[in-house]
Design an enzyme around this catalytic site. Structure first.
Site, PDB file in Angstrom:
ATOM      1  N   HIS A 133       0.879  -1.197   0.000  1.00 17.77           N
ATOM      2  CA  HIS A 133       0.000   0.000   0.000  1.00 17.77           C
ATOM      3  C   HIS A 133       0.903   1.229   0.000  1.00 17.77           C
ATOM      4  O   HIS A 133       1.458   1.610   1.024  1.00 17.77           O
ATOM      5  CB  HIS A 133      -0.896   0.011   1.245  1.00 17.77           C
ATOM      6  CG  HIS A 133      -1.869   1.147   1.267  1.00 17.77           C
ATOM      7  ND1 HIS A 133      -3.211   0.963   1.518  1.00 17.77           N
ATOM      8  CD2 HIS A 133      -1.720   2.483   1.074  1.00 17.77           C
ATOM      9  CE1 HIS A 133      -3.836   2.118   1.475  1.00 17.77           C
ATOM     10  NE2 HIS A 133      -2.936   3.074   1.220  1.00 17.77           N
ATOM     11  N   HIS A 162       1.614   5.324  -1.698  1.00 20.04           N
ATOM     12  CA  HIS A 162       1.256   6.506  -2.499  1.00 20.04           C
ATOM     13  C   HIS A 162       2.531   7.081  -3.096  1.00 20.04           C
ATOM     14  O   HIS A 162       3.402   7.550  -2.368  1.00 20.04           O
ATOM     15  CB  HIS A 162       0.579   7.563  -1.620  1.00 20.04           C
ATOM     16  CG  HIS A 162      -0.715   7.082  -1.046  1.00 20.04           C
ATOM     17  ND1 HIS A 162      -1.921   7.236  -1.702  1.00 20.04           N
ATOM     18  CD2 HIS A 162      -0.985   6.406   0.093  1.00 20.04           C
ATOM     19  CE1 HIS A 162      -2.881   6.684  -0.981  1.00 20.04           C
ATOM     20  NE2 HIS A 162      -2.344   6.178   0.119  1.00 20.04           N
ATOM     21  N   LEU A 163       2.607   7.041  -4.429  1.00 28.82           N
ATOM     22  CA  LEU A 163       3.791   7.597  -5.099  1.00 28.82           C
ATOM     23  C   LEU A 163       3.522   8.963  -5.711  1.00 28.82           C
ATOM     24  O   LEU A 163       4.457   9.665  -6.093  1.00 28.82           O
ATOM     25  CB  LEU A 163       4.272   6.649  -6.200  1.00 28.82           C
ATOM     26  CG  LEU A 163       5.101   5.438  -5.782  1.00 28.82           C
ATOM     27  CD1 LEU A 163       5.501   4.634  -7.009  1.00 28.82           C
ATOM     28  CD2 LEU A 163       6.333   5.838  -4.989  1.00 28.82           C
ATOM     29  N   ASN A 171      -5.180   7.269  -6.008  1.00 27.73           N
ATOM     30  CA  ASN A 171      -5.915   8.506  -5.686  1.00 27.73           C
ATOM     31  C   ASN A 171      -5.166   9.764  -6.121  1.00 27.73           C
ATOM     32  O   ASN A 171      -4.876  10.653  -5.325  1.00 27.73           O
ATOM     33  CB  ASN A 171      -6.274   8.561  -4.183  1.00 27.73           C
ATOM     34  CG  ASN A 171      -5.058   8.564  -3.271  1.00 27.73           C
ATOM     35  OD1 ASN A 171      -3.994   8.049  -3.630  1.00 27.73           O
ATOM     36  ND2 ASN A 171      -5.197   9.145  -2.100  1.00 27.73           N
ATOM     37  N   LYS A 213      -9.112  -0.492  -5.850  1.00 24.84           N
ATOM     38  CA  LYS A 213      -9.176   0.189  -4.552  1.00 24.84           C
ATOM     39  C   LYS A 213     -10.541   0.837  -4.346  1.00 24.84           C
ATOM     40  O   LYS A 213     -11.000   1.614  -5.183  1.00 24.84           O
ATOM     41  CB  LYS A 213      -8.071   1.261  -4.487  1.00 24.84           C
ATOM     42  CG  LYS A 213      -8.051   2.094  -3.217  1.00 24.84           C
ATOM     43  CD  LYS A 213      -7.572   1.304  -2.002  1.00 24.84           C
ATOM     44  CE  LYS A 213      -7.741   2.088  -0.707  1.00 24.84           C
ATOM     45  NZ  LYS A 213      -6.585   2.899  -0.363  1.00 24.84           N
ATOM     46  N   HIS A 261     -10.457   1.046   1.735  1.00 24.29           N
ATOM     47  CA  HIS A 261     -10.280   2.053   2.786  1.00 24.29           C
ATOM     48  C   HIS A 261     -11.502   1.913   3.689  1.00 24.29           C
ATOM     49  O   HIS A 261     -12.581   2.371   3.343  1.00 24.29           O
ATOM     50  CB  HIS A 261     -10.175   3.467   2.206  1.00 24.29           C
ATOM     51  CG  HIS A 261      -9.912   4.488   3.272  1.00 24.29           C
ATOM     52  ND1 HIS A 261      -8.705   5.145   3.401  1.00 24.29           N
ATOM     53  CD2 HIS A 261     -10.693   4.931   4.295  1.00 24.29           C
ATOM     54  CE1 HIS A 261      -8.758   5.947   4.463  1.00 24.29           C
ATOM     55  NE2 HIS A 261      -9.957   5.841   5.017  1.00 24.29           N
ATOM     56  N   HIS A 296      -4.613  -0.572   6.001  1.00 20.55           N
ATOM     57  CA  HIS A 296      -4.137   0.239   7.141  1.00 20.55           C
ATOM     58  C   HIS A 296      -5.036   0.134   8.376  1.00 20.55           C
ATOM     59  O   HIS A 296      -5.592   1.122   8.846  1.00 20.55           O
ATOM     60  CB  HIS A 296      -3.935   1.704   6.755  1.00 20.55           C
ATOM     61  CG  HIS A 296      -4.970   2.292   5.829  1.00 20.55           C
ATOM     62  ND1 HIS A 296      -6.321   2.209   6.060  1.00 20.55           N
ATOM     63  CD2 HIS A 296      -4.834   2.965   4.660  1.00 20.55           C
ATOM     64  CE1 HIS A 296      -6.955   2.820   5.079  1.00 20.55           C
ATOM     65  NE2 HIS A 296      -6.087   3.272   4.214  1.00 20.55           N
ATOM     66  N   LEU A 353      -5.167   9.158   7.963  1.00 18.03           N
ATOM     67  CA  LEU A 353      -6.459   8.464   8.003  1.00 18.03           C
ATOM     68  C   LEU A 353      -6.274   7.018   7.584  1.00 18.03           C
ATOM     69  O   LEU A 353      -5.585   6.780   6.588  1.00 18.03           O
ATOM     70  CB  LEU A 353      -7.473   9.161   7.082  1.00 18.03           C
ATOM     71  CG  LEU A 353      -7.949  10.526   7.592  1.00 18.03           C
ATOM     72  CD1 LEU A 353      -8.755  11.244   6.515  1.00 18.03           C
ATOM     73  CD2 LEU A 353      -8.770  10.375   8.872  1.00 18.03           C
ATOM     74  N   ASP A 370       1.351   2.618   3.508  1.00 15.56           N
ATOM     75  CA  ASP A 370       0.533   3.821   3.323  1.00 15.56           C
ATOM     76  C   ASP A 370       1.409   5.071   3.401  1.00 15.56           C
ATOM     77  O   ASP A 370       0.959   6.128   3.839  1.00 15.56           O
ATOM     78  CB  ASP A 370      -0.613   3.891   4.334  1.00 15.56           C
ATOM     79  CG  ASP A 370      -1.709   4.872   3.905  1.00 15.56           C
ATOM     80  OD1 ASP A 370      -1.723   5.267   2.723  1.00 15.56           O
ATOM     81  OD2 ASP A 370      -2.526   5.257   4.760  1.00 15.56           O
ATOM     82  N   ALA A 397      -4.226  14.720   5.333  1.00 19.44           N
ATOM     83  CA  ALA A 397      -3.920  13.462   6.031  1.00 19.44           C
ATOM     84  C   ALA A 397      -2.837  12.726   5.264  1.00 19.44           C
ATOM     85  O   ALA A 397      -2.894  12.644   4.041  1.00 19.44           O
ATOM     86  CB  ALA A 397      -5.170  12.598   6.105  1.00 19.44           C
TER      87      ALA A 397
HETATM   88  O1  DOR Z   1      -3.433   9.369   5.668  1.00 19.14           O
HETATM   89  C1  DOR Z   1      -3.787   9.068   4.553  1.00 19.14           C
HETATM   90  N1  DOR Z   1      -3.222   9.628   3.452  1.00 19.14           N
HETATM   91  N2  DOR Z   1      -4.768   8.212   4.408  1.00 19.14           N
HETATM   92  C2  DOR Z   1      -5.304   7.936   3.218  1.00 19.14           C
HETATM   93  O2  DOR Z   1      -6.208   7.148   3.172  1.00 19.14           O
HETATM   94  C3  DOR Z   1      -4.835   8.632   2.008  1.00 19.14           C
HETATM   95  C4  DOR Z   1      -3.483   9.121   2.158  1.00 19.14           C
HETATM   96  C5  DOR Z   1      -3.093  10.119   1.096  1.00 19.14           C
HETATM   97  O3  DOR Z   1      -3.356   9.870  -0.082  1.00 19.14           O
HETATM   98  O4  DOR Z   1      -2.490  11.127   1.442  1.00 19.14           O
HETATM   99 ZN    ZN Z   2      -3.388   5.046   1.463  1.00 23.67          ZN
END
Ligand code: DOR
Ligand code: ZN
Length: 346
Positions: free
Chosen positions: A13, A15-16, A41, A99, A136, A174, A219, A247, A263
């Protein structure tokens, strides 16, 4: 020096992002991880197979040639997702998971799902292809206390979904609560969970220690200390249905240190060092490889990475930078607020 060598980890999991932020953060994952499941996302989100193919190209263009790193792509599920396109993406080998963001649950989730009955056809496609739905798991109902949103989601959405699609592979992403742990423990092996590095380290007090601390805001939000302790126990237990998904979620410092901060916690550069420390504290270093390198691969139906990663323990604390930067862009690195004696040495 005390050392441990494990199969190269995978991050299930991650985020790039894209553009400059992608170029800034990617090397920090590619250094320590063989593969990562890339979250969709972005703005706009990665919805179709064609979107995922373009995003895959952008990531590969940013990977150093000498880095042996493979991104696994996900699609962002919407109420209008075309199940036929999902099936094509799976057949082409580009779509490794889909997702599910409840609309409004987190960063860039406004195109997510409001009416869960609208995604049934896609869930049927995933189920028949044994491709995981990554979830999520938080309700977005403003009447539900933010600390109860994961537990409510399990009752209201996840349990009924599992009942309707008993064969569907689901990863509850997460997880932050004992309730989520119990759900996974009490369901068959097609239900698994990822656990982040930061949720093994912080509880909800960290956000408010001495003032409001936006770099500990994520989150699902960190919960009480008892939940953190349960997460540590299950992560270090060797149970194959709980595996690493960091995450790691970079945001520019200005977007975090704001009246309405984003977040997300960026852990990639320190993830493995922190995990080694957490597992050693539990006398469970022998379970680190299971958590980071074996269980997720098994769930996703791939063999462990053929290469290895070695961590070493220094006699004095290792210094890690507080942030990384590229041009005007600066991202703060997660500070666990305890000494780190471990570091990746090879
Ligand atoms: O803390 C978080 N950041 N939770 C998420 O579900 C998304 C992520 C983000 O894309 O920044
Ligand atoms: Zn995430």
């Amino acid at each position: 020096m005390k050392k441990i060598t494990i199969h190269k980890p995978d991050d299930w999991h991650l985020h790039l992002r894209d553009g400059d932020l992608l170029k800034l953060v990617l090397p920090h994952t590619a250094k320590d991880f063989g593969r990562a499941l890339i979250m969709p996302n972005l703005t706009p989100p990665v919805i179709t197979t064609s979107d995922a193919e373009s995003y895959h190209r952008e990531i590969m263009d940013a990977v150093d040639r000498d880095m042996d790193f493979q991104p696994f792509m996900t699609l962002y599920l919407t109420e209008d997702t075309d199940p036929g396109d999902v099936e094509d993406g799976i057949a082409k080998g580009i779509v490794k998971a889909v997702k599910l963001y409840p609309a409004g649950a987190t960063t860039n989730s406004s195109s997510g799902v409001r009416d869960f009955s609208k995604i049934n056809e896609t869930l049927a496609v995933l189920s028949s292809n044994s491709v995981p739905l990554c979830v999520h798991g938080e309700v977005v109902d403003g009447h539900v206390d933010i600390y109860d949103r994961e537990t409510e989601f399990i009752e209201r959405v996840l349990a009924p979904m599992h009942k309707d699609f008993p064969e569907l592979k689901i990863v509850l992403e997460h997880i932050t609560t004992q309730d989520a742990i119990d759900f996974v423990l009490n369901t068959p092996d097609n239900i698994a969970a990822t656990i982040t590095v930061h949720h093994l380290v912080i509880n909800r007090n960290h956000m408010f220690k001495g003032g409001i601390r936006p770099h500990y805001y994520c989150l699902p939000i960190a919960k009480r200390e008892t939940h953190r302790q349960h997460l540590v126990k299950v992560a270090t237990s060797g149970n194959a249905n709980f595996f690493l998904g960091t995450d790691s979620a970079p945001h520019a410092i200005a977007a975090k240190e704001s009246a309405c901060g984003c977040a997300g916690i960026f852990t990639a550069p320190v993830a493995m060092a922190i995990l080694a420390q957490v597992f050693e504290n539990e006398d469970a270093l022998d379970k680190l490889e299971v958590f980071t390198s074996l269980s997720g691969a098994k769930f996703y139906g791939v063999t462990p990475n053929p290469s290895f990663l070695t961590l070493g323990k220094e006699s004095t604390p290792v210094e890690f930078p507080a942030s990384i930067a590229r041009n005007e862009l600066e991202v703060s690195i997660f500070d666990p607020e305890f000494d780190l004696n471990w570091k990746v040495i090879d």
